[in-house]
Design a protein around this motif. Structure first.
Motif: not given
Ligand code: AMP
Ligand code: GLY
Length: 422
Positions: A139-141, A153-154, A165-166, A221-223
């Motif tokens: 994974p990356l951010v 931030v995702r 996302t991009i 959990k959650g956003p």
């Protein structure tokens, strides 16, 4: 002293509450403030991102010190206008505030001054972002460069998520200009810690470390949200403490070397990885809700400290911390953080008795027509002090249980599982 505090949320309510206890303070103003804050300070309907307007008010009322609460006025250069007008300010100028308002700037700053952070690439075009995805592991951010109130931030598990996302940030511009440039970085793991220091640019004093709960739901959990609760202090072992001090030593030396004048709060959002603490982000202000847990834990005069920072003489100021712990539980509206419901009547506030061990900070309420109602995403913060975190937590939740409104949401695990960090 006459003090003006900029902002209107829970952090600013806590700042006003703490400043109101200062023996130095003769008059407190808050702009724009809120109905709750107006019990403690005279609220002035200024646009706190408009330096000329704020400076005009300061000149008219002979304000001695301005304390900036949120990031937007810092990013928009209000501090610079005030300083040029001869007003003393607690908060960095626009150039130094880029540490928060541009993640690309912060990344370059950390690389230049050898501050440990996630490996990352700054991408100003879609081509650069595509190349970064090729070069990095998942994974990356993906982080939007600019201010995005927690939405920028995702953490992306796979290529599809990263590309989406991009697409959102750079092509569809869902965060407007904030997402034009992105930083794509390695995903770190470990407990997070908010390390905040007061600084006058020459020296710094660390506040007790705190922990913020960013996710909406129990169990992380959650956003992501602005923060659903916090507690302080968080104890770390001597090795971690030394590494954190090294981060602040390097950051302050770096600011000086780059010719950036910094007076205010420097906040390092850290991840305590197996390789030691690494900086996820810098913020240039008190955290919210961290401030609601930290300020009641200070056994000293916040106005004197802020003035010492603004005057460049923090070295001789006293920062005393109360023993024990503070826990803050944030109460949010239904549908927060997406599209929070407002205008819901709140009960339990009129007879909510506060004191040195129980505080109620209003983040998003209004008092139209004689009754309290919700007026924002995060509505209230209940902070309790106790001889230890468990006792403080118990008192805070007892306080929360007295408050009710339709759709009220809060996490039940704030300060619940405390990891010892060594
Ligand atoms: P930031 O606004 O940069 O602090 O990011 C918000 C949240 O995203 C952080 O509190 C972390 O939970 C998460 N985050 C940011 N950067 C990283 C990273 N490099 N690795 C893992 N999680 C991260
Ligand atoms: N609670 C996180 C922040 O203030 O940025």
């Amino acid at each position: 002293m006459k003090i003006l505090i900029l902002g209107s949320g829970g952090r600013e309510h806590a700042l006003v509450w703490k400043a109101a206890q200062s023996r130095l303070v003769q008059k407190l103003y808050c702009a724009p403030g809120s109905d709750a804050i107006s019990d403690l300070a005279e609220c002035i309907p200024l646009d706190c991102c408009d330096g000329t307007e704020v400076a005009g008010f300061c000149a008219e009322k002979c304000v001695d010190l301005v304390i900036v609460g949120p990031e937007r006025p810092l990013a928009s250069g209000v501090v610079d206008v005030l300083r040029r007008a001869g007003v003393r300010v607690f908060g960095p100028g626009q150039a130094a505030a880029k540490l928060e308002s541009s993640k690309a700037f912060a990344k370059r700053f950390m690389a230049r001054h050898r501050i440990p952070t996630a490996h990352g690439l700054v991408c100003a075009t879609l081509e650069q972002a595509a190349a970064a995805l090729e070069a990095m592991k998942f994974p990356l951010v993906v982080k939007a460069d600019g201010l995005a109130a927690g939405k920028g931030v995702r953490v992306c598990q796979d290529r599809e998520e990263a590309e989406e996302t991009i697409e959102d940030f750079m092509r569809l511009k869902t965060l407007q200009a904030a997402g034009q440039t992105v930083v794509i970085e390695e995903c770190l793991s470990g407990p997070e810690l908010s390390a905040l220091a007061l600084t006058d640019g020459k020296t710094y004093k660390l506040l007790p470390h705190s922990r913020d709960y960013k996710r909406l739901l129990d169990g992380d959990k959650g956003p992501n949200t602005g923060g659903m609760g916090a507690f302080a202090p968080v104890d770390v072992g001597p090795q971690v403490q030394q590494a954190i001090q090294a981060v602040f030593d390097a950051a302050l030396a770096g600011l000086r070397a780059d010719g950036l004048d910094y007076r205010g709060v420097l906040y390092a959002g850290l991840m305590l990885t197996a390789q030691g603490p690494k900086v996820l982000e810098f913020n240039c202000r008190f955290g919210d809700p961290e401030a609601q847990a930290l300020l009641p834990l200070l056994d000293c005069d916040i106005a004197a400290l802020a003035l010492a920072c603004a005057d460049g003489r923090l070295g001789s100021a006293e920062l005393k911390v109360r023993p024990g712990a503070c826990v803050c539980v944030s109460i949010a509206s239904e549908n927060y953080p997406r599209a929070p419901m407002t205008g819901r009547p709140i009960t339990g506030l009129e007879d909510f008795s506060t004191g040195a061990d129980l505080m109620l900070f209003h983040a998003g309420t209004a008092h139209p027509a004689g009754r309290w109602a919700t007026a924002g995403g995060r509505v209230l913060g209940v902070t309790a002090w106790g001889p230890d975190t468990t006792a403080a937590r118990h008192r805070a939740y007892e306080g929360v249980s007295r408050i009710r409104f339709n759709g009220m949401h809060y996490r039940r695990d704030i300060a619940g599982e405390i990891l010892a960090i060594r």
